[in-house]
Design a protein around this motif. Sequence first.
Motif, PDB file in Angstrom:
ATOM      1  N   ILE A 132       0.855  -1.180   0.000  1.00 38.04           N
ATOM      2  CA  ILE A 132       0.000   0.000   0.000  1.00 38.04           C
ATOM      3  C   ILE A 132       0.894   1.234   0.000  1.00 38.04           C
ATOM      4  N   ALA A 133       0.605   2.164  -0.899  1.00 31.09           N
ATOM      5  CA  ALA A 133       1.324   3.440  -0.936  1.00 31.09           C
ATOM      6  C   ALA A 133       0.359   4.555  -0.538  1.00 31.09           C
ATOM      7  N   PHE A 134       0.893   5.541   0.187  1.00 27.38           N
ATOM      8  CA  PHE A 134       0.101   6.676   0.652  1.00 27.38           C
ATOM      9  C   PHE A 134       0.750   7.969   0.177  1.00 27.38           C
ATOM     10  N   ASP A 135      -0.088   8.973  -0.070  1.00 25.37           N
ATOM     11  CA  ASP A 135       0.455  10.290  -0.404  1.00 25.37           C
ATOM     12  C   ASP A 135       0.758  11.051   0.881  1.00 25.37           C
ATOM     13  N   GLY A 136       1.158  12.307   0.724  1.00 29.07           N
ATOM     14  CA  GLY A 136       1.536  13.090   1.897  1.00 29.07           C
ATOM     15  C   GLY A 136       0.403  13.336   2.861  1.00 29.07           C
ATOM     16  N   ASP A 137      -0.845  13.201   2.414  1.00 30.30           N
ATOM     17  CA  ASP A 137      -2.007  13.393   3.287  1.00 30.30           C
ATOM     18  C   ASP A 137      -2.540  12.074   3.822  1.00 30.30           C
ATOM     19  N   ALA A 138      -1.741  11.000   3.700  1.00 30.03           N
ATOM     20  CA  ALA A 138      -2.095   9.671   4.207  1.00 30.03           C
ATOM     21  C   ALA A 138      -3.297   9.079   3.485  1.00 30.03           C
ATOM     22  N   ARG A 139      -3.480   9.460   2.223  1.00 33.11           N
ATOM     23  CA  ARG A 139      -4.525   8.839   1.412  1.00 33.11           C
ATOM     24  C   ARG A 139      -3.908   7.738   0.557  1.00 33.11           C
ATOM     25  N   VAL A 140      -4.679   6.686   0.329  1.00 31.90           N
ATOM     26  CA  VAL A 140      -4.194   5.531  -0.411  1.00 31.90           C
ATOM     27  C   VAL A 140      -4.046   5.881  -1.883  1.00 31.90           C
ATOM     28  N   VAL A 141      -2.872   5.544  -2.455  1.00 29.62           N
ATOM     29  CA  VAL A 141      -2.652   5.753  -3.888  1.00 29.62           C
ATOM     30  C   VAL A 141      -2.308   4.441  -4.598  1.00 29.62           C
ATOM     31  N   THR A 142      -1.901   3.427  -3.857  1.00 25.14           N
ATOM     32  CA  THR A 142      -1.613   2.108  -4.431  1.00 25.14           C
ATOM     33  C   THR A 142      -2.160   1.034  -3.504  1.00 25.14           C
ATOM     34  N   TRP A 143      -2.811   0.043  -4.117  1.00 20.57           N
ATOM     35  CA  TRP A 143      -3.444  -1.040  -3.334  1.00 20.57           C
ATOM     36  C   TRP A 143      -3.392  -2.286  -4.215  1.00 20.57           C
ATOM     37  N   ASN A 144      -2.433  -3.187  -3.945  1.00 19.98           N
ATOM     38  CA  ASN A 144      -2.236  -4.303  -4.867  1.00 19.98           C
ATOM     39  C   ASN A 144      -3.216  -5.449  -4.591  1.00 19.98           C
ATOM     40  N   THR A 145      -3.113  -6.478  -5.433  1.00 17.51           N
ATOM     41  CA  THR A 145      -4.046  -7.600  -5.350  1.00 17.51           C
ATOM     42  C   THR A 145      -3.940  -8.332  -4.021  1.00 17.51           C
ATOM     43  N   THR A 146      -2.718  -8.485  -3.513  1.00 21.14           N
ATOM     44  CA  THR A 146      -2.548  -9.160  -2.221  1.00 21.14           C
ATOM     45  C   THR A 146      -3.254  -8.399  -1.114  1.00 21.14           C
ATOM     46  N   ALA A 147      -3.221  -7.059  -1.181  1.00 20.68           N
ATOM     47  CA  ALA A 147      -3.945  -6.253  -0.188  1.00 20.68           C
ATOM     48  C   ALA A 147      -5.450  -6.481  -0.308  1.00 20.68           C
ATOM     49  N   GLU A 148      -5.935  -6.607  -1.536  1.00 17.70           N
ATOM     50  CA  GLU A 148      -7.356  -6.888  -1.720  1.00 17.70           C
ATOM     51  C   GLU A 148      -7.725  -8.227  -1.094  1.00 17.70           C
ATOM     52  N   GLU A 149      -6.879  -9.248  -1.331  1.00 18.14           N
ATOM     53  CA  GLU A 149      -7.170 -10.576  -0.798  1.00 18.14           C
ATOM     54  C   GLU A 149      -7.039 -10.620   0.718  1.00 18.14           C
ATOM     55  N   LEU A 150      -6.080  -9.877   1.262  1.00 17.33           N
ATOM     56  CA  LEU A 150      -5.841  -9.930   2.701  1.00 17.33           C
ATOM     57  C   LEU A 150      -6.873  -9.132   3.486  1.00 17.33           C
ATOM     58  N   PHE A 151      -7.175  -7.921   3.023  1.00 13.73           N
ATOM     59  CA  PHE A 151      -8.036  -7.035   3.807  1.00 13.73           C
ATOM     60  C   PHE A 151      -9.495  -7.045   3.340  1.00 13.73           C
ATOM     61  N   GLY A 152      -9.754  -7.432   2.096  1.00 13.27           N
ATOM     62  CA  GLY A 152     -11.133  -7.534   1.647  1.00 13.27           C
ATOM     63  C   GLY A 152     -11.640  -6.354   0.846  1.00 13.27           C
ATOM     64  N   TRP A 153     -10.982  -5.194   0.887  1.00  8.06           N
ATOM     65  CA  TRP A 153     -11.399  -4.032   0.083  1.00  8.06           C
ATOM     66  C   TRP A 153     -10.718  -4.088  -1.283  1.00  8.06           C
ATOM     67  N   THR A 154     -11.435  -3.677  -2.321  1.00  5.70           N
ATOM     68  CA  THR A 154     -10.837  -3.582  -3.643  1.00  5.70           C
ATOM     69  C   THR A 154     -10.104  -2.253  -3.775  1.00  5.70           C
ATOM     70  N   ALA A 155      -9.251  -2.171  -4.803  1.00  4.91           N
ATOM     71  CA  ALA A 155      -8.481  -0.946  -5.012  1.00  4.91           C
ATOM     72  C   ALA A 155      -9.400   0.244  -5.285  1.00  4.91           C
ATOM     73  N   ASP A 156     -10.461   0.033  -6.064  1.00  3.09           N
ATOM     74  CA  ASP A 156     -11.365   1.135  -6.386  1.00  3.09           C
ATOM     75  C   ASP A 156     -12.064   1.691  -5.147  1.00  3.09           C
ATOM     76  N   GLU A 157     -12.212   0.855  -4.125  1.00  2.00           N
ATOM     77  CA  GLU A 157     -12.919   1.285  -2.913  1.00  2.00           C
ATOM     78  C   GLU A 157     -12.043   2.102  -1.975  1.00  2.00           C
ATOM     79  N   VAL A 158     -10.733   1.975  -2.097  1.00  2.53           N
ATOM     80  CA  VAL A 158      -9.857   2.626  -1.114  1.00  2.53           C
ATOM     81  C   VAL A 158      -8.953   3.697  -1.710  1.00  2.53           C
ATOM     82  N   ILE A 159      -8.619   3.600  -2.996  1.00  2.88           N
ATOM     83  CA  ILE A 159      -7.688   4.582  -3.572  1.00  2.88           C
ATOM     84  C   ILE A 159      -8.304   5.974  -3.508  1.00  2.88           C
TER      85      ILE A 159
END
Length: 444
Positions: A132-159
Amino acid sequence: MTGLRYRIEHSARSLPDVALVACLGLLWVAGSVPLWVHVAYICVAISAYTRPNPGGTVLRVVLVTVAGGSGLIHGYTQGGIPGHDLLEVPLLATMALLFARFGEQRALGEQTVLRTQKRLAHVIDRIPLATIAFDGDARVVTWNTTAEELFGWTADEVIGRDNPIVPADQREASSELFERIVSGERLRGVEVSRRARDGSTLELALYSAPLGRTGILLLYDDISERKQAERDRDRAQRRYRDLVESVPLVTYIDHVDEHATNIYTSPQAVEMLGWPLDDWQADPRFFETILHPDDYERVMGEVHAANDAHGQFNAEYRLRHQDGRYVWVRDSSAIFDDGGDEPLARGFLLDITQQKQLEDQLLQSQKMDALGQFAGGIADDFNNLLTGISGYADLAAVAIEPDSVATRCLDGIKTAAAEAASLTSRLLAFSRRNVPERKLVDVN
């Protein structure tokens, strides 16, 4: 203007060509031919930048050069345009081509960057850790497939949104970690708890890297199975330790060396021998110092023999208690090589002092029984002899005068025989062959 042509819609990209056609029309309809020629070349340059196509750009340049040049020549023949304005046509055409080349190079560079970004995104997506990558304001900018499988949120839902995996009670600690990472600190294997979409708690190892002032990169490794295995191992170790410390004997682990240097001794040793456990590890020769002097050579010789052969060790010997008395122990051990740096001797000590006392009592009882049997045999044989002596004394007394000296001597013999018979009776009573009887005795 980097990335501009990727942000302009397809319909907007056609505007420079529309403007170009309009300028070419105005060359003949309106006046000010040089102005519209300049504007036309500007439209060519913009079109070359927004839609880099070498063939299309050359075609536009030729079209503008022919149309604009014809307009300028026509104006020159009419006397409305000075001759030096004709030189602007090849110059502007060259500049338009150069600008087109520049736009093409920029486009190629942006395509290279885009391919690199796609390749990098593909690599990140294949990383087996939740990345997971975050910008300077701690917002999600990268969310890979493993993160989707581990945490349950898709990239479109969190980026573009705040990190959803931080529990409410850990947000302050998470913010502190974020500040530390942004400041340049790299975290390696920091254990944290995060929540999944279904509400379950995940045990994770966190790895981080700063991305300059633009944000941070985090990688999460799911260590739930490892932590569960560690808890199972700890429970097994506690159960084993509880078992070892509850049995009525001392367990120990020693180095395989000439002094049998102790590594571990169970707490039962304090109750058995009184010495604190620290004394066993503090002095490598502690075992030798409390070993009974009479047992020293025998026991240490057996220890060295077992160590040399890596065989079993079994011995009974005495160890000095802290209060000075000696305690008999039975020592049994074996040498194990479990793949560590060195083999170790593992064994146990059992207090057999009471057993030894019972053995001594049994031995004494056996000695007394043997002595009683011996005394009983002597008493039987001696009693047979006394019977003969008494019988012959009675026969001799019949044959002589009653008041003679010989009669008195025979009476003495019979009295002595009677006292000897009483002695044999006591010997038989000692050997348990005759049951003693009670009778009145004159103590005088």
